[in-house]
Write an enzyme that holds these catalytic residues in place. Structure first.
Site, short mmCIF file in Angstrom:
data_model
loop_
_atom_site.label_atom_id
_atom_site.label_comp_id
_atom_site.label_asym_id
_atom_site.label_seq_id
_atom_site.Cartn_x
_atom_site.Cartn_y
_atom_site.Cartn_z
N LYS A 91 13.46 21.84 -29.39
CA LYS A 91 14.90 21.94 -29.61
C LYS A 91 15.24 22.93 -30.71
O LYS A 91 16.27 23.59 -30.65
CB LYS A 91 15.47 20.56 -29.93
CG LYS A 91 15.45 19.61 -28.74
CD LYS A 91 16.16 18.31 -29.04
CE LYS A 91 16.20 17.41 -27.82
NZ LYS A 91 16.90 16.14 -28.07
N LYS A 128 12.44 17.51 -14.13
CA LYS A 128 13.11 16.21 -14.09
C LYS A 128 14.56 16.35 -13.68
O LYS A 128 15.20 17.36 -13.97
CB LYS A 128 13.04 15.53 -15.47
CG LYS A 128 11.69 15.00 -15.85
CD LYS A 128 11.77 13.99 -16.99
CE LYS A 128 12.45 14.54 -18.22
NZ LYS A 128 12.44 13.56 -19.34
N LYS A 160 21.14 15.67 -16.29
CA LYS A 160 22.60 15.74 -16.27
C LYS A 160 23.09 17.15 -16.62
O LYS A 160 24.17 17.57 -16.21
CB LYS A 160 23.16 14.73 -17.26
CG LYS A 160 24.64 14.47 -17.11
CD LYS A 160 25.05 13.30 -17.99
CE LYS A 160 24.36 12.04 -17.58
NZ LYS A 160 24.76 10.87 -18.37
#
Length: 365
Positions: free
Chosen positions: A151, A231, A234
């Site tokens: 990140k 995966k 969203k």
């Protein structure tokens, strides 16, 4: 008669079954039985308020949450909004997402009478314990965590909050002296940090915190319908990649129909060579409660186009009552706020005396 599975995929299938069995055994080893037989057991888990979950969230975690609330007498589920603001948030959007997540959890089967469901920021003890534990945690230990590496590269080093949020995760767990935490494989290292911090605190200030154990979910990971090597997410920019729990039957049918497969019409389970079809088989197995072998056997004689219709019907059957519940509960904002307020009050009843003991041992009292 053998299952219609490719001969060259048998080794891969056996490995997948073996991995599933190992995960299931690990899960069951830590799973609570009746609380009277296992006094002191407590489960904690949190979920970020990202709005309505998708099918992968439900099958990978939330379905497991529903089962756990009946398996152990002390269970806490938190909507972790403090974690959410490690990334920029629009305040109005964040608030809607918190209520949407609350509605979604209730619609999925979370029952406040059987667990404590609360909003993390409404229990200020989380933040105070996080500060105390942060003072016991080294910077190299946090730099070692893979999610920070990933990140921080995306955010050009990121914020202090992003760097230290694993300590807040540890505080979330330890604040309630939790003994078990449902986690996916990608979260195990963060749970290990909580275990390390518990040991450090106990060694310095005498035993207080149990070292929480992982409850590894046996659920299969659900992949993107447009890129079955990734995966389901969203944040996927491809609209057809993700099935949301509020999708209509037509939405679901379209997304499954457009799912990436291949040019072989037979339905087989071979994640390495046929990831798209194998993802549909995994979804079908998960929503129907069948094994992969049963699903593949039942699909014999179908080509992938017809099989997609079967999968869409199975997904719709599973999602329909959840979707209806979310729509109904979204319109009851006052009720959702009451659920969260009552949950926070119950959580604080547990948190206050534990933090008071921490403050005393550290020397604040």
């Amino acid at each position: 008669m053998a299952l219609p599975v490719r001969t060259n995929s048998v080794k891969g299938l056996l490995f997948s079954i073996q991995k599933y069995k190992v995960a299931k055994r690990l899960f069951c080893a830590g799973k609570c039985t009746d609380d009277k037989e296992t006094p002191g057991r407590r489960i904690f888990s949190g979920i970020q308020p990202t709005g309505v979950p998708h099918l992968g969230n439900y099958l990978g975690a939330l379905e497991n949450w529903v089962g756990l609330q009946d398996a152990c007498g002390s269970v806490l589920y938190s909507i972790v909004d403090l974690h959410a603001i490690t990334m920029p948030q629009d305040p109005a959007h964040l608030r809607r997402n918190i209520l949407d997540m609350t509605a979604s959890l209730l619609a999925c089967g979370i029952r406040p009478a059987h667990c404590i469901l609360f909003q993390q920021s409404q229990v200020s003890e989380h933040a105070e314990l996080s500060w105390i534990l942060g003072c016991l945690t080294s910077m190299p230990r946090l730099r070692h965590l893979p999610q920070w590496k990933m990140k921080s590269k995306q955010k050009n080093e990121g914020s202090v909050g992003l760097f230290t949020y694993p300590v807040l995760q540890a505080a979330d767990i330890l604040l309630y002296r939790s003994t078990h935490v449902p986690v996916g494989e990608d979260q195990v290292q963060h749970l290990e940090l909580a275990q390390d911090v518990a040991r450090i605190f106990n060694n310095r200030y005498r035993d207080l915190f149990p070292e929480p154990r992982a409850l590894l979910s046996a659920s299969r990971k659900i992949k993107s319908l447009r890129d079955p090597t990734s995966k389901m997410s969203k944040s996927d920019p491809q609209r057809l990649a993700t099935i949301h729990l509020t999708d209509t039957p037509d939405d679901i049918a379209l997304k499954v129909r457009k799912a990436v497969t291949d040019f072989t019409s037979e339905v087989t389970f071979d994640p390495e060579r046929r990831p798209g079809v194998s993802n549909l088989v995994a979804i079908h197995a998960a929503v129907s409660g069948q094994s992969v072998e049963e699903v593949v056997w039942g699909a014999r004689g179908l080509d992938t186009a017809r099989y997609k219709e079967v999968v869409a019907d199975a997904v719709n059957h599973k999602v329909a009552p959840i979707r209806e519940g979310i729509v109904r509960l979204r319109a009851e904002g006052g009720y959702l706020e009451t659920v969260l307020a009552e949950g926070a009050a119950r959580a604080r009843e547990l948190a206050v005396p534990i933090l008071a003991e921490v403050r005393k041992r550290v020397g604040f009292l």
